[in-house]
Each structure stands twice: as structure tokens, then as C-alpha cells.
Motif scaffolding. Sequence first.
Motif, PDB file in Angstrom:
ATOM      1  N   GLU A   1       0.829  -1.219  -0.034  1.00 40.08           N
ATOM      2  CA  GLU A   1       0.028  -0.044   0.173  1.00 40.08           C
ATOM      3  C   GLU A   1       0.924   1.144  -0.011  1.00 40.08           C
ATOM      4  O   GLU A   1       0.601   1.922  -0.621  1.00 40.08           O
ATOM      5  N   HIS A   2       1.941   1.286   0.931  1.00 40.51           N
ATOM      6  CA  HIS A   2       2.874   2.406   0.841  1.00 40.51           C
ATOM      7  C   HIS A   2       3.577   2.523  -0.469  1.00 40.51           C
ATOM      8  O   HIS A   2       3.724   3.731  -0.987  1.00 40.51           O
ATOM      9  N   ARG A   3       3.997   1.477  -1.204  1.00 37.26           N
ATOM     10  CA  ARG A   3       4.753   1.633  -2.372  1.00 37.26           C
ATOM     11  C   ARG A   3       3.666   2.425  -3.508  1.00 37.26           C
ATOM     12  O   ARG A   3       3.998   3.197  -4.096  1.00 37.26           O
ATOM     13  N   ALA A   4       2.586   1.688  -3.508  1.00 38.21           N
ATOM     14  CA  ALA A   4       1.644   2.186  -4.505  1.00 38.21           C
ATOM     15  C   ALA A   4       1.171   3.801  -4.317  1.00 38.21           C
ATOM     16  O   ALA A   4       1.330   4.592  -5.166  1.00 38.21           O
ATOM     17  N   GLN A   5       1.367   3.949  -3.021  1.00 35.03           N
ATOM     18  CA  GLN A   5       0.765   5.266  -2.663  1.00 35.03           C
ATOM     19  C   GLN A   5       1.927   6.178  -3.089  1.00 35.03           C
ATOM     20  O   GLN A   5       1.750   7.295  -3.481  1.00 35.03           O
ATOM     21  N   ARG A   6       3.277   5.673  -2.773  1.00 31.20           N
ATOM     22  CA  ARG A   6       4.386   6.680  -2.988  1.00 31.20           C
ATOM     23  C   ARG A   6       4.608   6.826  -4.571  1.00 31.20           C
ATOM     24  O   ARG A   6       4.744   7.874  -4.994  1.00 31.20           O
ATOM     25  N   ARG A   7       4.141   5.668  -5.222  1.00 31.74           N
ATOM     26  CA  ARG A   7       4.321   5.608  -6.800  1.00 31.74           C
ATOM     27  C   ARG A   7       3.396   6.958  -7.252  1.00 31.74           C
ATOM     28  O   ARG A   7       3.839   7.599  -8.328  1.00 31.74           O
ATOM     29  N   GLU A   8       2.120   6.830  -6.749  1.00 34.37           N
ATOM     30  CA  GLU A   8       1.146   7.848  -7.280  1.00 34.37           C
ATOM     31  C   GLU A   8       1.788   9.388  -6.767  1.00 34.37           C
ATOM     32  O   GLU A   8       1.691  10.289  -7.475  1.00 34.37           O
TER      33      GLU A   8
ATOM     34  N   SER B   1      10.404  18.661 -21.946  1.00 35.39           N
ATOM     35  CA  SER B   1      11.922  18.256 -21.905  1.00 35.39           C
ATOM     36  C   SER B   1      12.399  18.183 -20.657  1.00 35.39           C
ATOM     37  O   SER B   1      13.553  18.084 -20.534  1.00 35.39           O
ATOM     38  N   VAL B   2      11.847  18.180 -19.445  1.00 36.05           N
ATOM     39  CA  VAL B   2      12.068  18.263 -18.229  1.00 36.05           C
ATOM     40  C   VAL B   2      13.072  16.852 -17.905  1.00 36.05           C
ATOM     41  O   VAL B   2      12.861  15.761 -18.496  1.00 36.05           O
ATOM     42  N   SER B   3      14.069  17.226 -17.331  1.00 36.29           N
ATOM     43  CA  SER B   3      15.167  15.999 -16.972  1.00 36.29           C
ATOM     44  C   SER B   3      14.695  15.335 -15.498  1.00 36.29           C
ATOM     45  O   SER B   3      14.198  15.719 -14.829  1.00 36.29           O
ATOM     46  N   MET B   4      15.663  14.354 -15.656  1.00 36.63           N
ATOM     47  CA  MET B   4      15.013  13.319 -14.337  1.00 36.63           C
ATOM     48  C   MET B   4      15.708  14.059 -13.244  1.00 36.63           C
ATOM     49  O   MET B   4      15.266  14.115 -11.922  1.00 36.63           O
ATOM     50  N   ASP B   5      16.903  15.063 -13.472  1.00 40.38           N
ATOM     51  CA  ASP B   5      17.467  15.634 -12.249  1.00 40.38           C
ATOM     52  C   ASP B   5      16.210  16.800 -11.744  1.00 40.38           C
ATOM     53  O   ASP B   5      15.918  17.151 -10.723  1.00 40.38           O
ATOM     54  N   GLN B   6      15.644  17.511 -12.727  1.00 36.53           N
ATOM     55  CA  GLN B   6      14.569  18.342 -12.481  1.00 36.53           C
ATOM     56  C   GLN B   6      13.460  17.789 -11.779  1.00 36.53           C
ATOM     57  O   GLN B   6      12.665  18.451 -10.727  1.00 36.53           O
ATOM     58  N   ILE B   7      12.966  16.743 -12.138  1.00 37.10           N
ATOM     59  CA  ILE B   7      12.062  15.753 -11.610  1.00 37.10           C
ATOM     60  C   ILE B   7      12.158  15.347 -10.254  1.00 37.10           C
ATOM     61  O   ILE B   7      11.480  15.814  -9.191  1.00 37.10           O
ATOM     62  N   ALA B   8      13.502  15.069 -10.015  1.00 35.11           N
ATOM     63  CA  ALA B   8      13.888  14.734  -8.515  1.00 35.11           C
ATOM     64  C   ALA B   8      13.926  16.061  -7.333  1.00 35.11           C
ATOM     65  O   ALA B   8      13.622  16.087  -6.533  1.00 35.11           O
TER      66      ALA B   8
ATOM     67  N   LYS C   1      17.176  10.791  -7.506  1.00 32.99           N
ATOM     68  CA  LYS C   1      16.955  10.118  -8.875  1.00 32.99           C
ATOM     69  C   LYS C   1      16.738   8.638  -8.381  1.00 32.99           C
ATOM     70  O   LYS C   1      16.184   7.651  -9.158  1.00 32.99           O
ATOM     71  N   SER C   2      17.920   7.912  -7.578  1.00 31.47           N
ATOM     72  CA  SER C   2      17.847   6.738  -7.102  1.00 31.47           C
ATOM     73  C   SER C   2      16.578   6.410  -6.542  1.00 31.47           C
ATOM     74  O   SER C   2      16.178   4.990  -6.630  1.00 31.47           O
ATOM     75  N   ILE C   3      15.975   6.987  -5.880  1.00 32.88           N
ATOM     76  CA  ILE C   3      14.659   6.972  -5.108  1.00 32.88           C
ATOM     77  C   ILE C   3      13.532   6.583  -6.230  1.00 32.88           C
ATOM     78  O   ILE C   3      12.923   5.750  -6.018  1.00 32.88           O
ATOM     79  N   ILE C   4      13.668   7.422  -7.151  1.00 30.10           N
ATOM     80  CA  ILE C   4      12.672   7.521  -8.118  1.00 30.10           C
ATOM     81  C   ILE C   4      12.762   6.215  -8.895  1.00 30.10           C
ATOM     82  O   ILE C   4      11.835   5.444  -9.383  1.00 30.10           O
ATOM     83  N   TYR C   5      13.834   5.798  -9.072  1.00 27.67           N
ATOM     84  CA  TYR C   5      14.328   4.641 -10.022  1.00 27.67           C
ATOM     85  C   TYR C   5      13.837   3.249  -9.298  1.00 27.67           C
ATOM     86  O   TYR C   5      13.902   2.168  -9.711  1.00 27.67           O
ATOM     87  N   ARG C   6      13.480   3.408  -7.736  1.00 32.88           N
ATOM     88  CA  ARG C   6      13.072   2.273  -7.137  1.00 32.88           C
ATOM     89  C   ARG C   6      11.521   2.094  -7.593  1.00 32.88           C
ATOM     90  O   ARG C   6      11.112   0.655  -7.108  1.00 32.88           O
ATOM     91  N   TYR C   7      10.825   3.128  -8.017  1.00 35.84           N
ATOM     92  CA  TYR C   7       9.492   2.745  -8.598  1.00 35.84           C
ATOM     93  C   TYR C   7       9.342   2.672  -9.909  1.00 35.84           C
ATOM     94  O   TYR C   7       8.198   2.274 -10.450  1.00 35.84           O
ATOM     95  N   PHE C   8      10.355   3.273 -10.809  1.00 39.07           N
ATOM     96  CA  PHE C   8      10.214   3.384 -12.178  1.00 39.07           C
ATOM     97  C   PHE C   8      11.600   2.965 -12.611  1.00 39.07           C
ATOM     98  O   PHE C   8      12.609   3.426 -12.276  1.00 39.07           O
ATOM     99  N   ALA C   9      11.664   1.828 -13.730  1.00 38.15           N
ATOM    100  CA  ALA C   9      12.766   1.365 -13.938  1.00 38.15           C
ATOM    101  C   ALA C   9      13.745   2.677 -14.679  1.00 38.15           C
ATOM    102  O   ALA C   9      15.024   2.691 -14.530  1.00 38.15           O
TER     103      ALA C   9
END
Length: 262
Positions: free
Chosen positions: A21-28, A44-51, A58-66
Motif C-alpha cells: 500500500e505504501h509503495r502504491a501510494q508513493r508511486r502515485e 523536455s524536463v530532466s530526471m534531475d529536475q523531476i527529482a 533520482k535513485s529513489i525514483i528509480y526504485r519505483y520506475f525502471a
Amino acid sequence: MATDGKPAPKKIDRRSSRWNEHRAQRREELLNLTHEAVRRYGASVSMDQIAEVAQTSKSIIYRYFADKTGLQNALGERMLGEILARFDTVVMKDVPVETVLTQIIHLLVEYADSEPGLYIFARVPELHGEFGGAPMINYDFLVEQYIVGLGKYDDVQRLRGFRAYTRGFSMGVATFISGTIDSWLAAREAIARAESGEDISISEAKYELGLQTAEQLANSLTATIIPAIGVMLETSLSHLLKAQDCMSEYDQDKLPPYVQRA
């Protein structure tokens, strides 16, 4: 084992359930924050800007999206679900295919008009056919319904290469729609940049396209593609009937177990 001889009920792993449940919530949450980043920095947003917007790494984001593509696909699936929720796909078989396609075109253009950055970033129109069980625009079904309307479905449905043909044709329809909308968005952006004082020039054709409102673009797309599909299908199906020696032959009654029967 329970004392009465019956197997004891399985214990529910509540920790695993809470983690899911936590993972699904964090993903959303990350999808929402990615949406915010796209609004702030553009398609054209970069992953650095998203982070940065998500206040994480970015490493945390990649835990939820490859990877970034996985993030784009996930956001695209959600956006497409929102688009398709605006009309009842259950009744697709009960209305003329032209009506369904007209609705799809208008909804895609309206969404692109309201969320241009997100539309481009998430590649919404490319999500058609089979894609991980997500809600899809089933262009294959629409093309087959056109063939039914032409009275040729019974003649060609068991021809060698028919499924490959409908998939190729449906992808062509999707590409035409998405390409036109992409060109329109690019033309609008170019006009805005030029009028803000940037030293650029654009062609008259691009200028004319960029001046169209969302309603005008949807209407012109509909007026172009709907009659064209019928004409092209009728012509190409006639050639398909004559070109069986060009198709790979296989026994449709003895498909390998890994092939899902259409």
C-alpha cells in the motif's frame, strides 16, 4: 495444524500488505510530482529536475520506475485512463465506428490543448494496442469495424497476414493522429516564441496550422482521416486478397500455445 484436525487458516502478512500500500501510494505521489515538474519545466524536463521538484534523489525514483521511459509510460497510462473515462468505451460496439473515432480525436486534441507539456512528455497517443493491461485506445478494433462496415470482414479475416495487416494499418492511423497533434503543438509554440520577440521564422503552412483552435484541429482531423480510412482500406484489401503468395503461411487452427487467439 488446528486442534480439530483442520488446517489452521493462513496468517495474513500485514507487513507485506502495508508495504504494498505504501509503495502504491508513493508511486502515485511521484507521478503527481512528475506532472508538476512537467508543468514547471516543460516536456523536455530532466530526471534531475523531476527529482528536484519531488525533493528526493533520482535513485529513489528509480526504485519505483525502471527509467525515465518507465516513468513516462506510467504517467501516460494514467493520463490515457483519464481521457478514456470521458466516454463510455463499453458501448463502442453499439455505435458507428466513425462516431467512436471522432470522439477519440476530439478528446486527444482537447487534452493536448489543456496539457501540452504532459501530452508530449507522457506520449499518450503512442499507447495503443497491447500495453501491460493499461486502458488503451484499441485502434485494431476500430480498423476491423471499418472492414466490417465495408462488407469485407468475412472475406479477409482468415487470410494469411490479416492480423499483421490490421495492426500495421491501425498503427498508421494512430501515428497520423499523434503526428498531426504534435505538429500543431510545435507550431503553436513557435508562434508564441516569435511573438515574444525571439528571432525565429516559420513557414506559412506552420503558421496556418498553429493558428487553428483545438476545435478546428479536431474537426479538420476528423474530416480528413475518417473518409480516408474507408477509401484506403477498400483499395488495400482488394490487393490483399490478390497477394496471398506474399504472406507467411501458418495453420490458424493449430496456433502455438504462446499465441493468443484473436
